[in-house]
Motif scaffolding. Sequence first.
Motif, PDB file in Angstrom:
ATOM      1  N   ASN A 394      22.817   9.115  20.964  1.00 46.62           N
ATOM      2  CA  ASN A 394      21.428   9.332  21.382  1.00 46.62           C
ATOM      3  C   ASN A 394      20.620   8.041  21.260  1.00 46.62           C
ATOM      4  OD1 ASN A 394      21.872  12.015  21.958  1.00 46.62           O
ATOM      5  ND2 ASN A 394      21.084  12.779  20.005  1.00 46.62           N
ATOM      6  N   ALA A 395      20.873   7.279  20.170  1.00 46.95           N
ATOM      7  CA  ALA A 395      20.141   6.022  19.966  1.00 46.95           C
ATOM      8  C   ALA A 395      20.464   5.017  21.067  1.00 46.95           C
ATOM      9  CB  ALA A 395      20.486   5.451  18.595  1.00 46.95           C
ATOM     10  N   ILE A 396      21.750   4.923  21.435  1.00 49.33           N
ATOM     11  CA  ILE A 396      22.153   3.977  22.490  1.00 49.33           C
ATOM     12  C   ILE A 396      21.551   4.392  23.832  1.00 49.33           C
ATOM     13  CG2 ILE A 396      24.133   3.108  23.796  1.00 49.33           C
ATOM     14  CD1 ILE A 396      25.764   3.286  21.199  1.00 49.33           C
ATOM     15  N   GLU A 397      21.561   5.706  24.126  1.00 49.15           N
ATOM     16  CA  GLU A 397      20.991   6.191  25.387  1.00 49.15           C
ATOM     17  C   GLU A 397      19.486   5.944  25.450  1.00 49.15           C
ATOM     18  OE1 GLU A 397      21.982  10.266  25.902  1.00 49.15           O
ATOM     19  OE2 GLU A 397      24.138   9.896  26.136  1.00 49.15           O
ATOM     20  N   ALA A 398      18.836   5.891  24.261  1.00 50.92           N
ATOM     21  CA  ALA A 398      17.392   5.662  24.228  1.00 50.92           C
ATOM     22  C   ALA A 398      17.031   4.201  24.473  1.00 50.92           C
ATOM     23  CB  ALA A 398      16.825   6.120  22.881  1.00 50.92           C
ATOM     24  N   MET A 399      18.057   3.315  24.554  1.00 48.35           N
ATOM     25  CA  MET A 399      17.804   1.880  24.786  1.00 48.35           C
ATOM     26  C   MET A 399      18.564   1.416  26.036  1.00 48.35           C
ATOM     27  SD  MET A 399      17.889   0.342  20.877  1.00 48.35           S
ATOM     28  CE  MET A 399      19.456   1.071  20.406  1.00 48.35           C
ATOM     29  N   PRO A 400      18.205   1.929  27.218  1.00 47.90           N
ATOM     30  CA  PRO A 400      18.926   1.548  28.440  1.00 47.90           C
ATOM     31  C   PRO A 400      18.768   0.065  28.794  1.00 47.90           C
ATOM     32  CG  PRO A 400      16.947   2.779  28.983  1.00 47.90           C
ATOM     33  CD  PRO A 400      17.105   2.870  27.498  1.00 47.90           C
ATOM     34  N   ASN A 401      17.714  -0.558  28.270  1.00 49.94           N
ATOM     35  CA  ASN A 401      17.474  -1.971  28.551  1.00 49.94           C
ATOM     36  C   ASN A 401      17.896  -2.870  27.392  1.00 49.94           C
ATOM     37  OD1 ASN A 401      16.290  -1.352  31.078  1.00 49.94           O
ATOM     38  ND2 ASN A 401      14.347  -0.869  30.035  1.00 49.94           N
ATOM     39  N   GLY A 402      18.683  -2.311  26.501  1.00 55.07           N
ATOM     40  CA  GLY A 402      19.185  -3.093  25.381  1.00 55.07           C
ATOM     41  C   GLY A 402      18.293  -3.011  24.161  1.00 55.07           C
ATOM     42  N   GLY A 403      18.801  -3.512  23.049  1.00 55.94           N
ATOM     43  CA  GLY A 403      18.052  -3.483  21.799  1.00 55.94           C
ATOM     44  C   GLY A 403      19.003  -3.521  20.618  1.00 55.94           C
ATOM     45  N   LYS A 404      18.478  -3.255  19.444  1.00 53.25           N
ATOM     46  CA  LYS A 404      19.283  -3.277  18.233  1.00 53.25           C
ATOM     47  C   LYS A 404      19.286  -1.897  17.573  1.00 53.25           C
ATOM     48  CE  LYS A 404      18.488  -8.172  17.251  1.00 53.25           C
ATOM     49  NZ  LYS A 404      17.990  -9.166  16.260  1.00 53.25           N
ATOM     50  N   LEU A 405      20.437  -1.518  17.056  1.00 58.61           N
ATOM     51  CA  LEU A 405      20.589  -0.266  16.318  1.00 58.61           C
ATOM     52  C   LEU A 405      21.048  -0.627  14.904  1.00 58.61           C
ATOM     53  CD1 LEU A 405      20.806   2.774  15.887  1.00 58.61           C
ATOM     54  CD2 LEU A 405      23.091   2.697  16.949  1.00 58.61           C
ATOM     55  N   HIS A 406      20.161  -0.401  13.931  1.00 59.61           N
ATOM     56  CA  HIS A 406      20.493  -0.665  12.533  1.00 59.61           C
ATOM     57  C   HIS A 406      21.039   0.614  11.899  1.00 59.61           C
ATOM     58  CE1 HIS A 406      18.360  -4.615  12.205  1.00 59.61           C
ATOM     59  NE2 HIS A 406      17.703  -4.107  13.256  1.00 59.61           N
ATOM     60  N   ILE A 407      22.194   0.482  11.243  1.00 55.76           N
ATOM     61  CA  ILE A 407      22.788   1.612  10.526  1.00 55.76           C
ATOM     62  C   ILE A 407      22.857   1.218   9.056  1.00 55.76           C
ATOM     63  CG2 ILE A 407      24.782   3.119  10.280  1.00 55.76           C
ATOM     64  CD1 ILE A 407      25.417   2.653  13.203  1.00 55.76           C
ATOM     65  N   GLN A 408      22.079   1.918   8.221  1.00 56.57           N
ATOM     66  CA  GLN A 408      21.975   1.568   6.808  1.00 56.57           C
ATOM     67  C   GLN A 408      22.606   2.645   5.942  1.00 56.57           C
ATOM     68  OE1 GLN A 408      17.746   1.156   6.239  1.00 56.57           O
ATOM     69  NE2 GLN A 408      17.609  -0.764   7.414  1.00 56.57           N
ATOM     70  N   LEU A 409      23.207   2.220   4.822  1.00 57.44           N
ATOM     71  CA  LEU A 409      23.807   3.140   3.857  1.00 57.44           C
ATOM     72  C   LEU A 409      23.331   2.714   2.467  1.00 57.44           C
ATOM     73  CD1 LEU A 409      25.730   5.422   3.055  1.00 57.44           C
ATOM     74  CD2 LEU A 409      27.601   3.756   3.076  1.00 57.44           C
ATOM     75  N   ASN A 410      22.606   3.611   1.798  1.00 55.47           N
ATOM     76  CA  ASN A 410      22.020   3.276   0.487  1.00 55.47           C
ATOM     77  C   ASN A 410      22.156   4.442  -0.479  1.00 55.47           C
ATOM     78  OD1 ASN A 410      20.630   0.601   1.100  1.00 55.47           O
ATOM     79  ND2 ASN A 410      19.722   1.921   2.667  1.00 55.47           N
ATOM     80  N   HIS A 411      21.944   4.122  -1.759  1.00 56.14           N
ATOM     81  CA  HIS A 411      21.813   5.141  -2.800  1.00 56.14           C
ATOM     82  C   HIS A 411      20.346   5.493  -2.952  1.00 56.14           C
ATOM     83  CE1 HIS A 411      25.749   4.619  -5.317  1.00 56.14           C
ATOM     84  NE2 HIS A 411      25.945   5.169  -4.142  1.00 56.14           N
ATOM     85  N   GLN A 412      20.053   6.758  -3.226  1.00 50.89           N
ATOM     86  CA  GLN A 412      18.688   7.172  -3.555  1.00 50.89           C
ATOM     87  C   GLN A 412      18.792   8.326  -4.551  1.00 50.89           C
ATOM     88  OE1 GLN A 412      15.631   9.200  -0.843  1.00 50.89           O
ATOM     89  NE2 GLN A 412      14.998   7.046  -0.758  1.00 50.89           N
ATOM     90  N   GLY A 413      18.748   7.959  -5.839  1.00 53.16           N
ATOM     91  CA  GLY A 413      18.943   8.978  -6.872  1.00 53.16           C
ATOM     92  C   GLY A 413      20.361   9.501  -6.830  1.00 53.16           C
ATOM     93  N   GLU A 414      20.492  10.809  -6.690  1.00 51.68           N
ATOM     94  CA  GLU A 414      21.803  11.450  -6.645  1.00 51.68           C
ATOM     95  C   GLU A 414      22.258  11.702  -5.205  1.00 51.68           C
ATOM     96  OE1 GLU A 414      21.501  14.960  -8.961  1.00 51.68           O
ATOM     97  OE2 GLU A 414      21.306  13.904 -10.876  1.00 51.68           O
ATOM     98  N   SER A 415      21.623  11.042  -4.254  1.00 45.34           N
ATOM     99  CA  SER A 415      21.954  11.254  -2.845  1.00 45.34           C
ATOM    100  C   SER A 415      22.317   9.938  -2.174  1.00 45.34           C
ATOM    101  CB  SER A 415      20.768  11.879  -2.105  1.00 45.34           C
ATOM    102  OG  SER A 415      20.436  13.144  -2.640  1.00 45.34           O
ATOM    103  N   ALA A 416      23.140  10.066  -1.156  1.00 44.39           N
ATOM    104  CA  ALA A 416      23.432   8.932  -0.276  1.00 44.39           C
ATOM    105  C   ALA A 416      22.512   9.035   0.929  1.00 44.39           C
ATOM    106  CB  ALA A 416      24.883   8.968   0.164  1.00 44.39           C
TER     107      ALA A 416
END
Length: 488
Positions: A394-416
């Motif tokens: 969905n993110a790629i389809e939302a940028m038909p003219n190109g762009g950047k997609l950041h995918i982040q993975l972090n800790h937040q308390g007891e959740s990822a």
Amino acid sequence: MSKRLIDYGQGQMGEQPEDNTEKFKSFMENNPDAISIVDLEGKTLQVNAAFEEFFGWTNDELIGMPFPIIPDFLKESVNELHDQIKAGVQKKGFETVRLRKDGQLIDVSISLFNIRDNENEPCALVFVYRDITNQKLAEAALKESEQRYRSLVEVSPEAIFVHRNGIIEYMNPMGAKMLGMDSVEDIIGKSVFQFVHLESRESVQKRIEIMRDDHQAVGLLEQKFIRLDGQEFYGETLGLPIIYKGQPAIQVFCRDITERKKTEELLCKSNMLSAVGQMAAGIAHEIRNPLTTVKGFLQLLREDPEQKEYLEMTVSEVEKIEILANEFLSLAEPEAKVCELIQLYEILDSVITLAEFQAILNDVEIIKEYNADSASVFGEPNQLKQVFTNVVNNAIEAMPNGGKLHIQLNHQGESAMIRFIDQGCGISNERMKHLGQPFYSTSEKGTGFGLMVSTKIIHEHNGEIHFSSEVGEGTIVDISLPIYESSQ
């Protein structure tokens, strides 16, 4: 003052022992109640200090005078009372009114008895007065309050009844009407369980035990009842322990909600029919388009079987129908999950690898920002992969003219925390309200089921998914999943 009474007593009854004289003197002077002594003709012989303060007359004003504290309208009955006392009858604590010197009538409780001479003949009468004005005011206020409460109960539009040990002792007219009785008297003495439906008897019994044993009120609860004619109805009840006629009892308020239940059922059915109608229309719309294409290419293949591209297009459209059917099946009958320990970065890397070709075509750069490489969760890998793939596509389809997609993975308390940030066209607030609804999609080719299924999967993994977006700025998708304990 006491000396005059003592002298009188000695003259009438003969000499008395000195200790009796002192006792009588102490009784008169120290008694907080008003005391008066009159002769058999009704003339005053002696009053104590409490009498002087209570009624306003002094002892000297009253000696030898007819008793002035008796109102005119009571004199005849008082004369009869004096005759009874002379005959040896004693009166204790009877209530009446007497007159003060200032003309005020006051409520009193009177005890009276006679004094006898040496020949055991009555020679004087003793009156002991106690002020009960405050008691009478309290009783009047209580009576007024009870009458007001009873009036409210009697005209209440809700059924109100009192029972002790399950036996009904009071019920207002609305209660009798609700249970199909002609009058209140028809229901007094009957068991409450005679009118409780079998489905609700256990809950009613438990509520009675709480009120009886724990002395606690119980809140509103829907229960099923039976009228005298056997007709069933729904009631909403609450109860509380009370004291009724001096003994512990239970008071119950009940409101007939049968019509409300019927309305709710009709509304629920109406909503269901509306939802089914919308879904049927959506399904027909989504399937009709590829079916039209399939039908057209099959007709072309009939005329020219050698055209392979027609066959490929037909297969493609059939696959679309298959995808739609699978999405429906995943909502209705999800496959059994085989959960295992999952390293999130491995799933994300796999999704990115699959999406790289589409990203290159759309001139989209995928940027990984992992700050929690060791974050692991317990779940079904294919389902989580399906969710992440749906978000990335969905993110790629939302940028038909190109762009950047950041995918982040972090800790937040007891959740990822997995965050997807794109630079697409964004979503308006109005359209954000409808995200997750079937047949509503921000993509022209979408059905809306992808997001609905993704949300369902995340919730089944005890996680949360959240969307934030600004038109022209892009969209952020946040997914939180509980971290497996050993990885924390």
